[in-house]
Write a protein that holds these residues in place. Structure first.
Motif, PDB file in Angstrom:
ATOM      1  N   MET A   1       9.772   8.080  -7.027  1.00  0.00           N
ATOM      2  CA  MET A   1       9.483   8.476  -5.668  1.00  0.00           C
ATOM      3  C   MET A   1       8.098   9.076  -5.528  1.00  0.00           C
ATOM      4  N   GLY A   2       7.404   9.316  -6.604  1.00  0.00           N
ATOM      5  CA  GLY A   2       6.122   9.988  -6.566  1.00  0.00           C
ATOM      6  C   GLY A   2       5.022   9.198  -5.900  1.00  0.00           C
ATOM      7  N   SER A   3       4.362   8.321  -6.636  1.00  0.00           N
ATOM      8  CA  SER A   3       3.203   7.624  -6.094  1.00  0.00           C
ATOM      9  C   SER A   3       3.572   6.203  -5.660  1.00  0.00           C
ATOM     10  N   PHE A   4       2.752   5.693  -4.759  1.00  0.00           N
ATOM     11  CA  PHE A   4       2.957   4.332  -4.282  1.00  0.00           C
ATOM     12  C   PHE A   4       2.135   3.377  -5.129  1.00  0.00           C
ATOM     13  N   SER A   5       2.683   2.191  -5.380  1.00  0.00           N
ATOM     14  CA  SER A   5       1.949   1.180  -6.133  1.00  0.00           C
ATOM     15  C   SER A   5       1.074   0.377  -5.173  1.00  0.00           C
ATOM     16  N   ILE A   6       0.264  -0.491  -5.732  1.00  0.00           N
ATOM     17  CA  ILE A   6      -0.616  -1.327  -4.918  1.00  0.00           C
ATOM     18  C   ILE A   6       0.188  -2.226  -3.992  1.00  0.00           C
ATOM     19  N   TRP A   7       1.374  -2.636  -4.415  1.00  0.00           N
ATOM     20  CA  TRP A   7       2.213  -3.513  -3.591  1.00  0.00           C
ATOM     21  C   TRP A   7       2.704  -2.791  -2.333  1.00  0.00           C
ATOM     22  N   HIS A   8       3.017  -1.529  -2.460  1.00  0.00           N
ATOM     23  CA  HIS A   8       3.423  -0.759  -1.281  1.00  0.00           C
ATOM     24  C   HIS A   8       2.290  -0.707  -0.252  1.00  0.00           C
ATOM     25  N   TRP A   9       1.077  -0.431  -0.727  1.00  0.00           N
ATOM     26  CA  TRP A   9      -0.071  -0.334   0.177  1.00  0.00           C
ATOM     27  C   TRP A   9      -0.395  -1.683   0.807  1.00  0.00           C
ATOM     28  N   LEU A  10      -0.270  -2.771   0.062  1.00  0.00           N
ATOM     29  CA  LEU A  10      -0.521  -4.097   0.621  1.00  0.00           C
ATOM     30  C   LEU A  10       0.494  -4.448   1.708  1.00  0.00           C
ATOM     31  N   ILE A  11       1.743  -4.089   1.493  1.00  0.00           N
ATOM     32  CA  ILE A  11       2.771  -4.349   2.500  1.00  0.00           C
ATOM     33  C   ILE A  11       2.506  -3.524   3.759  1.00  0.00           C
ATOM     34  N   VAL A  12       2.135  -2.264   3.597  1.00  0.00           N
ATOM     35  CA  VAL A  12       1.808  -1.417   4.749  1.00  0.00           C
ATOM     36  C   VAL A  12       0.609  -1.997   5.495  1.00  0.00           C
ATOM     37  N   LEU A  13      -0.418  -2.422   4.777  1.00  0.00           N
ATOM     38  CA  LEU A  13      -1.599  -3.018   5.398  1.00  0.00           C
ATOM     39  C   LEU A  13      -1.237  -4.289   6.156  1.00  0.00           C
TER      40      LEU A  13
END
Length: 76
Positions: A1-13
């Motif tokens: 639950m700590g940090s977001f991976s690059i995939w999380h940020w790409l999905i948000v973008l």
């Protein structure tokens, strides 16, 4: 639950681009950049003028407006 991976940020973008569109995001970026630039210029102008402390009205400014400084009269 700590940090977001690059995939999380790409999905948000991707979701943000789908909701707002690229043109709207470009306009928001341009407006934000202009606001930051204007703020920096205002800070430079304010420090260049600034013999009097911020928020303090000088005698010339009150004389121009025809107002009376009530606090100054009470102190005298």
């Amino acid at each position: 639950m700590g940090s977001f991976s690059i995939w999380h940020w790409l999905i948000v973008l991707l979701i943000v681009v789908m909701i707002f569109g690229t043109k709207k995001l470009k306009n928001i970026g341009t407006d934000l950049g202009g606001a930051v630039k204007g703020f920096k210029e205002g800070m430079k102008d304010g420090s260049a003028e600034g013999d009097a402390p911020a928020g303090q009205v000088t005698n010339q400014a009150t004389a121009d407006k025809g107002t009376i400084d009530v606090e100054a009269k009470q102190k005298s």
